[in-house]
Design an enzyme around this catalytic site. Structure first.
Site, PDB file in Angstrom:
ATOM      1  N   ASP A 132      11.742 -30.206  -7.082  1.00 54.60           N
ATOM      2  CA  ASP A 132      10.601 -29.526  -7.694  1.00 54.60           C
ATOM      3  C   ASP A 132       9.295 -29.955  -7.020  1.00 54.60           C
ATOM      4  O   ASP A 132       8.419 -29.122  -6.758  1.00 54.60           O
ATOM      5  CB  ASP A 132      10.549 -29.842  -9.184  1.00 54.60           C
ATOM      6  CG  ASP A 132      11.850 -29.497  -9.885  1.00 54.60           C
ATOM      7  OD1 ASP A 132      12.326 -28.366  -9.723  1.00 54.60           O
ATOM      8  OD2 ASP A 132      12.399 -30.377 -10.587  1.00 54.60           O
ATOM      9  N   HIS A 173      13.542 -31.151 -15.844  1.00 53.22           N
ATOM     10  CA  HIS A 173      13.950 -30.291 -14.732  1.00 53.22           C
ATOM     11  C   HIS A 173      14.444 -28.978 -15.341  1.00 53.22           C
ATOM     12  O   HIS A 173      15.633 -28.706 -15.436  1.00 53.22           O
ATOM     13  CB  HIS A 173      15.054 -30.968 -13.914  1.00 53.22           C
ATOM     14  CG  HIS A 173      15.562 -30.117 -12.783  1.00 53.22           C
ATOM     15  ND1 HIS A 173      14.775 -29.743 -11.729  1.00 53.22           N
ATOM     16  CD2 HIS A 173      16.776 -29.566 -12.549  1.00 53.22           C
ATOM     17  CE1 HIS A 173      15.478 -29.007 -10.889  1.00 53.22           C
ATOM     18  NE2 HIS A 173      16.700 -28.871 -11.381  1.00 53.22           N
TER      19      HIS A 173
END
Length: 364
Positions: free
Chosen positions: A174, A202
């Site tokens: 990410d 996440h």
């Protein structure tokens, strides 16, 4: 393969560093197919660091796992000292210095998220117990199998002999995606982007932090000067990047995930540049931002390169960022409640209802 050089000239072997033992679950999967060769080549732990790979598979995948081991042997990596394979997590975790927990059960058609949490959670109960009994006492644990934050929490709570600080869930992919978008928007190469943190889960509630990010040493918001883009384009683009990728070519992000695992490990074994940070979902106990303790929550970290880390305590949290952080925190609290029966919490009730789904498309 177990090559210890017992018949080798002692003048050669006495200079070798101590071998790092790396346990890998889901070792015959697509992510591992990229990662294992990076580990064996010295690209991750360093060009002078021997490694032993201890690979976990299932009865169904064992033939493929044997094939992976054969390819590793045939590649003649000078730093690869041993390859062992097993379907027993206790054998694979034996004396491990690092445990890369990649394997997880994929989501079935129509399966609710709460059911997936429970099903995968039971896998991480077993693997956490294996860590607790068999791994090195200072083993570093990186959980990749989704939902990775809560899976890491389950493993941590079932491995009380391993320091809680040693458990990580992967949010480096990410971070890398966020850096890419900032660099493209600013017209700069990605190496100009720093202090780019991911907060929280996440999942699509993750918070890519543009408030504290830097581009060429300047605040990203001063370089781009477009708050509407940051809030309405940058943030959802990063959060939904996996789904966009899978729509383009029908595959999940195995290669870039493997690269991000390597990046995450290097961030722990290489000193963090002054003023910079890296993202990792770690235990919130004692965190400086008032986030509820007892979660695995992505935050900005820095390291001296000794495998340990500290949470950066100098990030600015404005009202917008605080609101987003609170939302992803609440999601992780709900996930923890859903797996309470797996981590010794009595009376916890799952509040994730049907259709309530923020898991990343293509990564679940």
């Amino acid at each position: 393969m177990n090559w210890v050089g017992t018949k080798e000239d002692p003048s050669l072997t006495q200079a070798w560093q101590k071998t790092v033992k790396v346990a890998v679950t889901g070792a015959s999967g697509q992510i591992s197919n990229h990662l294992l060769f990076m580990l064996a080549s010295g690209e991750v732990f360093g060009k002078n660091q021997p490694v032993a790979l201890q690979l976990l598979g299932s009865d169904r995948s064992f033939g493929a796992l044997e094939g992976v081991a054969m390819e590793l042997e045939d590649s003649l990596y000078p730093l690869l000292r041993e390859v062992s394979i097993s379907t027993d997590p206790f054998a694979v975790m034996s004396d491990a210095d690092w445990a890369l927990m990649i394997g997880a059960k994929p989501r079935g058609p129509g399966q609710e998220r709460a059911d997936l949490l429970d099903q995968n959670g039971r896998i991480f109960v077993d693997q956490g117990r294996a860590l607790n009994e068999a791994a090195g006492r200072n083993c570093k644990v990186m959980v990749v199998g989704n939902p990775c934050n809560t899976n890491a929490l389950i493993a941590m709570e079932n491995a009380p002999n391993i320091p809680r600080k040693n458990f990580h869930a992967l949010t480096r992919l990410d971070e890398n995606r966020a850096k890419c978008q900032l660099a493209l928007k600013a017209g700069k190469f990605y190496t100009n982007v720093s202090r780019t943190a991911i907060w929280g889960n996440h999942s699509t509630t993750q918070v890519p932090d543009f408030i504290n990010a830097r581009i060429g040493g300047r605040p990203a918001i001063d370089v781009v000067q477009d708050m509407k883009w940051f809030k309405e384009e940058f943030t959802p683009t990063v959060a939904n990047r996996g789904g966009a990728l899978i729509k383009k070519w029908g595959r999940s992000s195995a290669a870039s995930t493997a690269v991000s695992i390597a990046d995450a490990i290097r961030s722990l074994v290489t000193p963090t540049a002054p003023g910079d940070c890296f993202s990792s979902a770690v235990c919130t106990d004692g965190n400086p931002y008032g986030i509820k303790e007892g979660l695995i929550f992505s935050m900005p970290c820095r390291s001296k390169g000794d495998g340990d880390y500290e949470i950066c305590d100098d990030f600015i949290i404005d009202d917008w960022l605080r609101k987003k952080i609170t939302a992803t925190e609440e999601e992780l609290v709900k996930e923890k409640e859903c797996v309470g029966h797996l981590i010794g919490i009595t009376g916890a009730a799952c509040r994730i209802g049907p259709g309530e789904d923020t898991m990343l498309p293509g990564e679940n």
